[in-house]
Write a protein that holds these residues in place. Structure first.
Motif, PDB file in Angstrom:
ATOM      1  N   VAL A  97     -26.024 -49.857  12.784  1.00  0.00           N
ATOM      2  CA  VAL A  97     -25.481 -51.254  12.459  1.00  0.00           C
ATOM      3  C   VAL A  97     -26.187 -52.456  13.370  1.00  0.00           C
ATOM      4  CG1 VAL A  97     -23.549 -52.672  12.040  1.00  0.00           C
ATOM      5  CG2 VAL A  97     -23.808 -50.384  10.992  1.00  0.00           C
ATOM      6  N   LEU A  98     -25.691 -52.216  14.711  1.00  0.00           N
ATOM      7  CA  LEU A  98     -26.220 -53.056  15.796  1.00  0.00           C
ATOM      8  C   LEU A  98     -27.439 -53.220  16.045  1.00  0.00           C
ATOM      9  CD1 LEU A  98     -24.192 -55.120  17.167  1.00  0.00           C
ATOM     10  CD2 LEU A  98     -24.897 -53.795  19.302  1.00  0.00           C
ATOM     11  N   THR A  99     -28.529 -52.232  15.763  1.00  0.00           N
ATOM     12  CA  THR A  99     -29.865 -52.231  15.762  1.00  0.00           C
ATOM     13  C   THR A  99     -30.186 -53.318  14.703  1.00  0.00           C
ATOM     14  OG1 THR A  99     -29.874 -50.078  16.482  1.00  0.00           O
ATOM     15  CG2 THR A  99     -31.963 -50.900  15.606  1.00  0.00           C
ATOM     16  N   SER A 100     -29.749 -53.264  13.544  1.00  0.00           N
ATOM     17  CA  SER A 100     -30.080 -54.039  12.458  1.00  0.00           C
ATOM     18  C   SER A 100     -29.555 -55.684  13.003  1.00  0.00           C
ATOM     19  CB  SER A 100     -29.112 -53.709  11.390  1.00  0.00           C
ATOM     20  OG  SER A 100     -29.435 -54.294  10.208  1.00  0.00           O
ATOM     21  N   PHE A 101     -28.540 -55.787  13.480  1.00  0.00           N
ATOM     22  CA  PHE A 101     -28.216 -56.944  13.948  1.00  0.00           C
ATOM     23  C   PHE A 101     -29.184 -57.641  14.855  1.00  0.00           C
ATOM     24  CE2 PHE A 101     -24.324 -59.264  13.929  1.00  0.00           C
ATOM     25  CZ  PHE A 101     -24.240 -60.187  14.657  1.00  0.00           C
ATOM     26  N   ASN A 149     -15.198 -57.744   4.807  1.00  0.00           N
ATOM     27  CA  ASN A 149     -15.311 -56.760   6.101  1.00  0.00           C
ATOM     28  C   ASN A 149     -16.504 -57.069   7.100  1.00  0.00           C
ATOM     29  OD1 ASN A 149     -13.380 -54.765   5.321  1.00  0.00           O
ATOM     30  ND2 ASN A 149     -14.640 -54.156   3.696  1.00  0.00           N
ATOM     31  N   PHE A 150     -17.718 -57.960   6.469  1.00  0.00           N
ATOM     32  CA  PHE A 150     -18.677 -58.358   7.214  1.00  0.00           C
ATOM     33  C   PHE A 150     -18.122 -59.332   8.380  1.00  0.00           C
ATOM     34  CE2 PHE A 150     -20.834 -55.825   4.651  1.00  0.00           C
ATOM     35  CZ  PHE A 150     -21.044 -56.443   3.300  1.00  0.00           C
ATOM     36  N   LYS A 151     -17.153 -59.998   7.835  1.00  0.00           N
ATOM     37  CA  LYS A 151     -16.559 -61.025   8.883  1.00  0.00           C
ATOM     38  C   LYS A 151     -15.643 -60.153   9.923  1.00  0.00           C
ATOM     39  CE  LYS A 151     -16.335 -65.095   5.692  1.00  0.00           C
ATOM     40  NZ  LYS A 151     -16.270 -64.448   4.160  1.00  0.00           N
ATOM     41  N   LEU A 152     -14.716 -59.184   9.369  1.00  0.00           N
ATOM     42  CA  LEU A 152     -13.946 -58.466  10.340  1.00  0.00           C
ATOM     43  C   LEU A 152     -14.968 -57.820  11.335  1.00  0.00           C
ATOM     44  CD1 LEU A 152     -11.675 -56.546   7.834  1.00  0.00           C
ATOM     45  CD2 LEU A 152     -11.257 -58.880   9.092  1.00  0.00           C
ATOM     46  N   LEU A 153     -16.146 -57.235  10.928  1.00  0.00           N
ATOM     47  CA  LEU A 153     -16.807 -56.532  11.922  1.00  0.00           C
ATOM     48  C   LEU A 153     -17.498 -57.426  12.706  1.00  0.00           C
ATOM     49  CD1 LEU A 153     -18.156 -53.978  12.988  1.00  0.00           C
ATOM     50  CD2 LEU A 153     -20.030 -54.114  11.502  1.00  0.00           C
ATOM     51  N   GLY A 154     -18.226 -58.693  12.244  1.00  0.00           N
ATOM     52  CA  GLY A 154     -18.345 -59.810  13.197  1.00  0.00           C
ATOM     53  C   GLY A 154     -17.379 -60.280  14.419  1.00  0.00           C
ATOM     54  N   ASN A 155     -16.200 -60.261  13.958  1.00  0.00           N
ATOM     55  CA  ASN A 155     -15.448 -60.697  14.746  1.00  0.00           C
ATOM     56  C   ASN A 155     -14.932 -59.674  15.706  1.00  0.00           C
ATOM     57  OD1 ASN A 155     -14.781 -63.200  13.816  1.00  0.00           O
ATOM     58  ND2 ASN A 155     -13.135 -62.709  12.520  1.00  0.00           N
ATOM     59  N   VAL A 156     -14.866 -58.485  15.290  1.00  0.00           N
ATOM     60  CA  VAL A 156     -14.819 -57.128  16.239  1.00  0.00           C
ATOM     61  C   VAL A 156     -15.853 -57.195  17.293  1.00  0.00           C
ATOM     62  CG1 VAL A 156     -14.459 -54.942  16.648  1.00  0.00           C
ATOM     63  CG2 VAL A 156     -13.513 -55.876  14.718  1.00  0.00           C
ATOM     64  N   GLN A 201     -20.096 -66.790  17.628  1.00  0.00           N
ATOM     65  CA  GLN A 201     -19.202 -66.946  16.560  1.00  0.00           C
ATOM     66  C   GLN A 201     -20.284 -67.441  15.251  1.00  0.00           C
ATOM     67  OE1 GLN A 201     -15.480 -65.867  16.723  1.00  0.00           O
ATOM     68  NE2 GLN A 201     -16.539 -65.757  14.655  1.00  0.00           N
ATOM     69  N   LYS A 202     -20.993 -68.355  15.527  1.00  0.00           N
ATOM     70  CA  LYS A 202     -21.809 -69.020  14.589  1.00  0.00           C
ATOM     71  C   LYS A 202     -22.913 -67.720  14.052  1.00  0.00           C
ATOM     72  CE  LYS A 202     -22.516 -73.922  15.792  1.00  0.00           C
ATOM     73  NZ  LYS A 202     -23.985 -74.678  16.103  1.00  0.00           N
ATOM     74  N   LEU A 203     -23.292 -66.966  14.979  1.00  0.00           N
ATOM     75  CA  LEU A 203     -24.176 -66.014  14.732  1.00  0.00           C
ATOM     76  C   LEU A 203     -23.500 -64.912  13.624  1.00  0.00           C
ATOM     77  CD1 LEU A 203     -27.123 -64.590  14.859  1.00  0.00           C
ATOM     78  CD2 LEU A 203     -26.207 -63.607  16.822  1.00  0.00           C
ATOM     79  N   VAL A 204     -22.182 -64.395  14.045  1.00  0.00           N
ATOM     80  CA  VAL A 204     -21.855 -63.461  13.477  1.00  0.00           C
ATOM     81  C   VAL A 204     -21.289 -64.195  11.887  1.00  0.00           C
ATOM     82  CG1 VAL A 204     -21.099 -62.108  15.159  1.00  0.00           C
ATOM     83  CG2 VAL A 204     -19.287 -63.618  14.149  1.00  0.00           C
ATOM     84  N   SER A 205     -21.006 -65.244  11.708  1.00  0.00           N
ATOM     85  CA  SER A 205     -20.685 -66.028  10.500  1.00  0.00           C
ATOM     86  C   SER A 205     -22.135 -66.035   9.715  1.00  0.00           C
ATOM     87  CB  SER A 205     -20.238 -67.247  10.773  1.00  0.00           C
ATOM     88  OG  SER A 205     -18.996 -67.280  11.426  1.00  0.00           O
ATOM     89  N   GLY A 206     -23.066 -66.279  10.393  1.00  0.00           N
ATOM     90  CA  GLY A 206     -24.220 -66.378   9.656  1.00  0.00           C
ATOM     91  C   GLY A 206     -24.777 -65.042   8.986  1.00  0.00           C
ATOM     92  N   VAL A 207     -24.550 -63.951   9.867  1.00  0.00           N
ATOM     93  CA  VAL A 207     -25.177 -62.667   9.341  1.00  0.00           C
ATOM     94  C   VAL A 207     -24.131 -62.236   8.255  1.00  0.00           C
ATOM     95  CG1 VAL A 207     -24.984 -60.245  10.207  1.00  0.00           C
ATOM     96  CG2 VAL A 207     -25.935 -61.901  11.710  1.00  0.00           C
ATOM     97  N   ALA A 208     -22.670 -62.595   8.330  1.00  0.00           N
ATOM     98  CA  ALA A 208     -22.039 -61.999   7.227  1.00  0.00           C
ATOM     99  C   ALA A 208     -22.059 -62.708   6.125  1.00  0.00           C
ATOM    100  CB  ALA A 208     -20.254 -62.223   7.659  1.00  0.00           C
ATOM    101  N   ASN A 209     -22.507 -64.136   6.250  1.00  0.00           N
ATOM    102  CA  ASN A 209     -22.877 -64.837   4.847  1.00  0.00           C
ATOM    103  C   ASN A 209     -24.040 -64.096   4.369  1.00  0.00           C
ATOM    104  OD1 ASN A 209     -20.583 -66.531   5.414  1.00  0.00           O
ATOM    105  ND2 ASN A 209     -22.015 -68.225   6.230  1.00  0.00           N
ATOM    106  N   ALA A 210     -25.010 -63.916   5.112  1.00  0.00           N
ATOM    107  CA  ALA A 210     -26.448 -63.394   4.786  1.00  0.00           C
ATOM    108  C   ALA A 210     -26.028 -62.202   3.982  1.00  0.00           C
ATOM    109  CB  ALA A 210     -27.375 -63.236   5.923  1.00  0.00           C
ATOM    110  N   LEU A 211     -25.304 -61.327   4.471  1.00  0.00           N
ATOM    111  CA  LEU A 211     -25.049 -59.952   4.068  1.00  0.00           C
ATOM    112  C   LEU A 211     -24.351 -60.165   2.690  1.00  0.00           C
ATOM    113  CD1 LEU A 211     -24.316 -57.625   6.909  1.00  0.00           C
ATOM    114  CD2 LEU A 211     -26.011 -57.251   5.212  1.00  0.00           C
ATOM    115  N   GLY A 212     -23.389 -61.119   2.399  1.00  0.00           N
ATOM    116  CA  GLY A 212     -22.650 -61.379   1.203  1.00  0.00           C
ATOM    117  C   GLY A 212     -23.768 -62.158   0.260  1.00  0.00           C
ATOM    118  N   HIS A 213     -24.830 -62.463   0.716  1.00  0.00           N
ATOM    119  CA  HIS A 213     -25.666 -63.308  -0.161  1.00  0.00           C
ATOM    120  C   HIS A 213     -26.054 -62.939  -1.490  1.00  0.00           C
ATOM    121  CE1 HIS A 213     -27.732 -66.994  -0.826  1.00  0.00           C
ATOM    122  NE2 HIS A 213     -28.856 -66.503  -0.881  1.00  0.00           N
TER     123      HIS A 213
END
Lengths: 147, 147
Positions: free
Chosen positions: A68-72, A103-110, A132-144
């Protein structure tokens, strides 16, 4: 699209360069499964997740956390096109894995919390804001690509 | 109502005993204002909030952060009745201060991050899980009287 200043991008990359992807990934996923136990439902095949130490020590959790983090890490290389970078993973999580995008937001916050525990003076308020901006951006992209 | 085991309550009290609550309050409020800049709108009278360092060093931010964390500490002594404990504050934030309750969740998450930052490896997954429950319970209690 996530709007990061040049300075924020530098902050993100500098911290990324200092972290151990395998350890951080395993820890973030493990903590997600401990703090938000319903997320364990997506990992039935992982074996023993009966208590926090079992989860944190579980080799499948560590290995999947690394994945997961490699993907990040791909996000870090594509900060100007997160939606494109995560399009396929978004479809996978919607169509095959059926993961609630919350759950993407939760993982980003963790992940941000794990960074806070590992990094002392480097984890400045500006560093926290950039991540925080980055993890929000990734969560949005994964939800897109959800439909 | 937030359900915490005896072990979780003990973990919370032990962790809280290791930090300087006043510092945590000032830092958490400061980081909220930096990471989520729209929250500055509630603090027009605080003076210089023009940069991260101005925010973090601002004496009114520190003083108000201490006030907020004193309330939070009080909540930690009344985990079985958070709604009752925060009823008046809930009415105040709705009727007089007009604060969107989503901001309580944001501040709660920032408090968790500040604790993680201060405690490092002592901020174990179990401690994180316990505090995450508490901040969620406090945020819910503060929203409870909204109408």
């Amino acid at each position: 699209m996530v709007n990061l200043t040049a300075e924020e991008k530098n902050l993100i990359c500098s911290l990324w360069g200092k972290l151990n992807v395998e350890e951080t990934g395993g820890e973030a996923l493990g903590r997600l499964l401990v703090v938000y136990p319903w997320t364990q439902r997506f990992f039935d095949s992982f074996g023993n997740m009966s208590c926090p130490s079992a989860i944190m020590g579980n080799p499948k959790v560590k290995s999947h956390g690394k994945k997961v983090l490699t993907s990040f890490g791909d996000a870090i290389k594509n900060l100007d096109n997160l939606k494109g970078a995560f399009a396929k993973l978004s479809e996978l999580h919607c169509d095959k894995l059926h993961v609630d995008p919350e759950n993407f937001k939760l993982l980003g916050n963790v992940l941000v919390i794990v960074l806070a525990t590992h990094f002392g003076k480097e984890f400045t308020p500006e560093m926290q804001a950039a991540w925080q901006k980055l993890v929000s951006g990734v969560a949005n992209a994964l939800g897109h690509k959800y439909h | 109502m937030v359900h915490l085991s005896d072990g979780e309550k003990a973990a919370i009290n032990a962790a809280w005993g290791k930090v300087n609550a006043d510092e945590v309050g000032g830092e958490a409020l400061g980081r909220l204002l930096v990471v989520y800049p729209w929250t500055q709108r509630f603090f027009d009278s605080f003076g210089d909030l023009s940069s991260a360092s101005a925010v973090i060093g601002n004496p009114k931010v520190k003083a108000h952060g201490k006030k907020v964390i004193d309330s939070f500490s009080n909540g930690l002594k009344h985990l079985d009745n958070l709604k009752g404990t925060f009823a008046s504050l809930s009415e105040l934030h709705c009727d007089k201060l007009h604060v969107d309750p989503e901001n309580f969740r944001l501040l709660g998450n920032v408090i968790v991050i500040v604790l993680a930052h201060h405690l490092g490896k002592d901020f174990t997954p179990q401690v994180q899980a316990a505090f995450q429950k508490v901040v969620t319970g406090v945020a819910n209690a503060l929203s409870h009287k909204y109408h």
